[in-house]
Design a protein around this motif. Structure first.
Motif, short mmCIF file in Angstrom:
data_model
loop_
_atom_site.label_atom_id
_atom_site.label_comp_id
_atom_site.label_asym_id
_atom_site.label_seq_id
_atom_site.Cartn_x
_atom_site.Cartn_y
_atom_site.Cartn_z
N ASP A 589 8.18 5.27 8.65
CA ASP A 589 8.01 4.40 7.48
C ASP A 589 7.47 3.04 7.88
N ALA A 590 8.11 2.44 8.89
CA ALA A 590 7.72 1.09 9.30
C ALA A 590 6.30 1.06 9.84
N SER A 591 5.92 2.09 10.60
CA SER A 591 4.58 2.13 11.18
C SER A 591 3.51 2.21 10.10
N LEU A 592 3.71 3.11 9.13
CA LEU A 592 2.72 3.27 8.06
C LEU A 592 2.67 2.02 7.18
N PHE A 593 3.83 1.48 6.82
CA PHE A 593 3.85 0.29 5.95
C PHE A 593 3.20 -0.91 6.64
N ARG A 594 3.43 -1.05 7.93
CA ARG A 594 2.80 -2.14 8.68
C ARG A 594 1.28 -2.01 8.66
N ASP A 595 0.78 -0.79 8.81
CA ASP A 595 -0.68 -0.57 8.75
C ASP A 595 -1.25 -0.94 7.39
N ILE A 596 -0.51 -0.61 6.33
CA ILE A 596 -0.99 -0.89 4.98
C ILE A 596 -1.03 -2.40 4.72
N VAL A 597 0.05 -3.10 5.12
CA VAL A 597 0.13 -4.54 4.86
C VAL A 597 -0.93 -5.30 5.65
N ARG A 598 -1.20 -4.86 6.87
CA ARG A 598 -2.13 -5.60 7.73
C ARG A 598 -3.59 -5.29 7.44
N ASN A 599 -3.86 -4.17 6.77
CA ASN A 599 -5.24 -3.75 6.55
C ASN A 599 -5.54 -3.70 5.05
N ASN A 600 -6.30 -4.67 4.57
CA ASN A 600 -6.62 -4.72 3.15
C ASN A 600 -7.52 -3.56 2.72
N ASN A 601 -8.16 -2.89 3.69
CA ASN A 601 -9.03 -1.76 3.38
C ASN A 601 -8.32 -0.42 3.49
N HIS A 602 -7.02 -0.45 3.71
CA HIS A 602 -6.25 0.79 3.79
C HIS A 602 -6.31 1.52 2.45
N THR A 603 -6.32 2.86 2.50
CA THR A 603 -6.41 3.63 1.25
C THR A 603 -5.23 3.40 0.32
N LEU A 604 -4.09 2.97 0.87
CA LEU A 604 -2.91 2.71 0.04
C LEU A 604 -2.73 1.23 -0.28
N ALA A 605 -3.61 0.37 0.20
CA ALA A 605 -3.47 -1.06 -0.07
C ALA A 605 -3.49 -1.41 -1.56
N PRO A 606 -4.26 -0.71 -2.41
CA PRO A 606 -4.24 -1.04 -3.85
C PRO A 606 -2.88 -0.85 -4.50
N LEU A 607 -1.97 -0.11 -3.88
CA LEU A 607 -0.65 0.10 -4.47
C LEU A 607 0.29 -1.06 -4.22
N LEU A 608 -0.06 -1.97 -3.31
CA LEU A 608 0.80 -3.10 -3.01
C LEU A 608 0.72 -4.15 -4.12
N PRO A 609 1.82 -4.85 -4.40
CA PRO A 609 1.77 -5.97 -5.36
C PRO A 609 1.04 -7.16 -4.75
N PRO A 610 0.70 -8.17 -5.54
CA PRO A 610 -0.01 -9.35 -5.01
C PRO A 610 0.82 -10.07 -3.96
N GLU A 611 0.14 -10.89 -3.17
CA GLU A 611 0.83 -11.68 -2.17
C GLU A 611 1.67 -12.78 -2.84
#
Length: 649
Positions: A589-611
């Motif tokens: 979980d931590a590894s995938l979530f860290r990749d999403i938060v750090r990479n704005n181009n991640h395929t799951l980045a649009p699911l994150l709320p605003p900063e």
């Protein structure tokens, strides 16, 4: 009955390698570097390189018998024959060097499992191949056809499948069409050398240049090959040597009985694949994440950076959970396209490609790449005749997967992982499902694809633990089977959003894997090698797509998975210090979530709320995103919200 088959192999000894280095060092590539015609330059390059290959490593005819042990390959037989000739000539030192080489080859062949950890995607298959050889099942029967007649049947079927009877030649773009043409970067000698030097063992194309030879020749051929690559891109032309593909039929089921039960995987020349990789990495992948094109590819999770089945499943169920907040139920319709990769229409594909900010030279190079292709089918003792094709994106090629993403970038709003496509419809739009399926079928027809209704499934998902049943559930869609559970990208999900069936299936599969491991342990496998194999087989099965489904499990289901791991430790398949299932899930979980938060181009980045824009001096959290106000237990089980709330206070 004993069967004898003649095969051609090349012996490779240290003395030959030294001779190759000397020949390449003294060789001049001036005839290649001075030629401006793509085909002539490649003809000269292939002529010189194949001449060196045949001079240093001549072909030898070797007869193999069905009674030969599994580790006695044609290559080992050829080495033994060469050793015998040296012994008869009295060259004892050279013969002993070959004996050592044969010993190493046999050791490598009989201990393949020691290398599974480095290639986990093949771990389970290699594991069971070894088990079959131990239990007397012998080697797995080759999937290749045995006779030319059988291969010709498959070859005709594959060629007919990849023939578009309404074919229209795609139109090339011209420099003066009003569009801005970004410059193409020059492919450097250093870049080509690094690709050749790191080339892994892979199947050879019909051009006759094997991977090991290209890797050895890298210091000498990097310069002429870089020149040829740049020449090919600048003129948007491919050599004829790269248009021929060799199909390896891969069965979809255990015992195929018809040509439809095989998947055609095309092996293209290695040098072609390297240039395709450059084109995809440098020109197509940046388009997938560019602001003006990102929306087109937001629903496709395959064949792109950061895309995976795990990401696709997380996005699908995030969407379903959101819909269940305001709807009684949601329809999931798993669509099946017949031969999706092998029937793609080139004209419509190129029309979609023309809408992307791709350099004109690359655009026209792809058109030339798809045109004029021929293919044959491999069988146990040779190849069939070549047949022309004018459709498909060439399964097994380097550029094909990215082109499939482009081809599927238009049409309805769907959730896609390659050709595994899911239509998600809320209860208020149930009456529109037939219309949407008709639109998808029309899109498929326009792209020379076919929607297979007989394999399309529907599942109605309801909130787990709902106090009352939905007031009205529509009748099943005509021609489409309605099911209570569905295997989505390898994970079994029920209509009540329950993963009990998936856990039971994983436990059963892990039990089978532990039987195989136990058998190998009885034959002497132990220590770090055993641990690596267990991680590549048992743990890979246990943790597949774990960030997606872990949050939905109850304590009993988690305990059943923990028992599997504890049993593996008791039987010494894993060290006692190995993390528990809970710890493994937390790490995933931590590894995938860290990749999403750090990479704005991640395929799951649009699911994150605003900063978060807080001006207060707060303690540092694992993320800088706003914490949404969610009081729904179903939403909190989804990966994104589960990790947003984790350690947030």
């Amino acid at each position: 009955m004993e069967i004898h088959v003649k095969k051609m192999v090349r012996c490779r000894t240290p003395a030959q390698h030294a001779r190759l280095m000397a020949l390449l060092k003294d060789h001049s590539w001036s005839s290649v570097l001075s030629c401006n015609d793509v085909q002539r330059a490649f003809d000269e390059f292939y002529f010189l390189l194949l001449k060196i290959l045949d001079t240093v490593y001549p072909m030898h005819s070797v007869t193999t018998a069905s009674r030969d042990p599994c580790f006695v390959t044609p290559y080992i037989k050829a080495l033994l024959r060469k050793k015998n000739k040296l012994m008869r000539r009295g060259e004892i030192a050279k013969a002993e060097a070959i004996v050592e080489q044969v010993r190493n080859e046999i050791t490598k062949s009989t201990s393949k499992l020691l290398n599974i950890g480095a290639r986990p995607n093949r771990g389970t298959r290699a594991l069971w191949e070894q088990v079959r050889s131990i239990t007397g099942g012998g080697n797995k029967k080759s999937t290749l056809p045995d006779t030319l007649e059988e291969a010709e049947v498959l070859n005709s079927h594959f060629a007919q499948m990849s023939t578009d009877h309404k074919y229209l030649k795609p139109t090339e773009r011209q420099a003066g069409d009003g569009s801005i043409d970004p410059p193409c970067e020059i492919i450097t000698e250093q870049k080509v050398f690094h690709m050749l030097d790191r080339l892994k063992s892979t199947s050879m194309g019909f051009d006759g240049l094997p991977a090991w030879f290209l890797r050895l020749s890298a210091p000498s051929i990097a310069l002429p090959l870089a020149y040829l690559y740049n020449l090919s891109i600048s003129q948007s032309k491919l050599p004829n040597q790269w248009r021929a593909g060799v199909i390896t039929p891969v069965p979809k089921i255990t015992r195929p009985t018809s040509a439809d039960a095989y998947r055609p995987i095309t092996v293209t020349p290695i040098l072609s694949r390297l240039l395709e990789r450059i084109v995809v990495r440098d020109y197509i992948y940046p388009i997938f994440t560019s602001p003006e094109c990102m929306q087109k590819f937001s629903d496709q999770f395959a064949f792109r950076p950061t895309g995976s089945t795990t990401a696709a499943l997380i996005a699908i169920w995030h969407k379903i959970s959101n819909l269940l907040q305001t709807h009684e139920y949601v329809h999931i319709i798993a669509l099946d396209f017949s031969k999706a990769f092998d029937t793609v229409r080139h004209q419509t594909l190129i029309q979609k490609l023309a809408l992307l900010p791709l350099p004109i030279k690359i655009h026209n190079w792809i058109i030339d790449y798809l045109g004029g292709r021929i293919q044959c089918t491999k069988y146990s003792n040779g190849f069939t005749q070549f047949r022309p094709i004018n459709a498909s994106i060439i399964q097994g090629s380097g550029v094909g997967p990215a082109l499939y993403d482009i081809n599927s970038s238009d049409g309805n709003d769907l959730s896609k992982y390659a050709d595994d496509t899911y239509l998600i419809v809320p209860s208020t739009n149930s009456c529109s499902i037939l219309g949407e399926i008709d639109e998808i079928a029309n899109w498929a027809t326009a792209n020379n694809l076919k929607l297979n209704a007989s394999k399309t499934l529907e599942m109605i998902v309801q909130r787990p633990g709902a106090r009352k049943a939905p007031s009205f559930i529509p009748l099943p869609i005509p021609g489409i089977q309605r099911v209570d559970s569905m295997v989505m990208l390898g994970v079994t999900v029920s209509s009540k959003i329950n993963f009990g069936e998936h856990v039971k299936r994983v436990v059963a599969q892990c039990g089978q894997t532990m039987y195989a491991l136990k058998l190998l342990v009885s034959r002497g496998l132990s220590g770090a090698s055993l641990w690596d194999i267990t991680k590549a087989t048992l743990l890979s099965r246990l943790t597949y797509a774990m960030p997606f489904w872990w949050g939905f499990l109850d304590c009993a289901e988690k305990l059943s998975l923990e028992r599997i791991l504890n049993k593996a430790k008791r039987w010494r398949f894993l060290p006692d210090s190995h993390p528990s299932v809970e710890e493994i899930a937390t790490k995933c979980d931590a590894s995938l979530f860290r990749d999403i938060v750090r990479n704005n181009n991640h395929t799951l980045a649009p699911l994150l709320p605003p900063e978060s824009n807080s001006q207060h001096n707060l303690r540092r959290r694992v993320h800088n995103r706003q914490i949404p106000s969610v009081h729904d237990s179903l939403m909190r089980k989804n990966f994104i919200l589960r990790l947003l709330f984790k350690d947030s206070y």
